[in-house]
Design a protein around this motif. Structure first.
Motif, mmCIF file in Angstrom:
data_model
loop_
_atom_site.group_PDB
_atom_site.id
_atom_site.type_symbol
_atom_site.label_atom_id
_atom_site.label_comp_id
_atom_site.label_asym_id
_atom_site.label_seq_id
_atom_site.Cartn_x
_atom_site.Cartn_y
_atom_site.Cartn_z
ATOM 1 N N GLY A 11 -8.672 1.515 1.176
ATOM 2 C CA GLY A 11 -9.291 0.557 2.086
ATOM 3 C C GLY A 11 -10.322 -0.364 1.460
ATOM 4 O O GLY A 11 -10.822 -1.273 2.115
ATOM 5 N N GLU A 71 -5.999 -9.000 -6.324
ATOM 6 C CA GLU A 71 -6.950 -8.071 -5.723
ATOM 7 C C GLU A 71 -6.254 -6.737 -5.529
ATOM 8 O O GLU A 71 -5.113 -6.670 -5.093
ATOM 9 N N THR A 103 -6.349 -2.894 -3.875
ATOM 10 C CA THR A 103 -6.898 -2.125 -2.759
ATOM 11 C C THR A 103 -6.685 -0.653 -3.052
ATOM 12 O O THR A 103 -5.597 -0.240 -3.445
ATOM 13 N N SER A 104 -7.753 0.118 -2.877
ATOM 14 C CA SER A 104 -7.680 1.568 -3.044
ATOM 15 C C SER A 104 -8.490 2.207 -1.930
ATOM 16 O O SER A 104 -9.697 1.953 -1.805
ATOM 17 N N LEU A 150 0.840 -1.194 0.000
ATOM 18 C CA LEU A 150 0.000 0.000 0.000
ATOM 19 C C LEU A 150 0.878 1.247 0.000
ATOM 20 O O LEU A 150 1.860 1.329 0.754
ATOM 21 N N THR A 168 -11.061 -3.311 -1.154
ATOM 22 C CA THR A 168 -10.357 -4.346 -1.907
ATOM 23 C C THR A 168 -11.317 -4.996 -2.893
ATOM 24 O O THR A 168 -12.422 -5.381 -2.526
ATOM 25 N N THR A 169 -10.852 -5.106 -4.144
ATOM 26 C CA THR A 169 -11.686 -5.633 -5.226
ATOM 27 C C THR A 169 -10.904 -6.695 -5.995
ATOM 28 O O THR A 169 -9.758 -6.449 -6.382
#
Length: 138
Positions: free
Chosen positions: A96, A91, A93-94, A74, A98-99
């Protein structure tokens, strides 16, 4: 014979290093580095810093292979940035959230986001990463 002479003329008149702004061809194999992923990342990756050798460039264009278990840590970004998945699963994360991502997915990340990406599947996660530079680099 004439075709051979023309081909020879073209080869002989090509500049050794193209002038800035005329276009450059980069061979990814020439840019390959095995390393721990950036931003306090985990595991191992193969980085292709494709745009690093381009004179007077205004953007970064990179390929990164995250090997099983690897992650780019991060980190805050100071520009918009795109992660495009060529193959594998991971995956992103942006801020907080996560996709999951897979081949053909693109994450468009915004200036000021805190972002990272992790390999999650059975095979390497292959990414294209691109973003503008604050100023041109030589």
């Amino acid at each position: 014979m004439l075709l051979t002479a023309l081909a020879l003329l073209v080869v002989q008149t090509q500049p050794a290093s193209p002038p800035a702004g005329t276009g450059v061809v980069i061979r990814e194999a020439d840019t390959m580095v095995h390393q721990v992923p950036p931003h306090n990342g985990e595991g191992m990756s193969t980085a292709y810093r494709i745009s690093d050798g381009v004179p007077n460039r205004a953007m970064e264009f990179r390929k990164r292979v995250l090997h099983p278990g690897a992650a780019i840590g991060l980190h805050p970004i100071a520009h918009d940035e795109v992660y495009y998945v060529v193959s594998g699963e991971g995956e992103v994360t942006s801020d907080g959230v996560t996709t999951p991502m897979r081949a053909g997915d693109a994450a468009y990340l915004f200036d000021g986001n805190v972002v990272g990406i992790r390999q999650t599947g059975e095979v390497d996660l292959v990414l294209i990463i691109s973003y503008p530079l604050a100023q041109r680099k030589n």
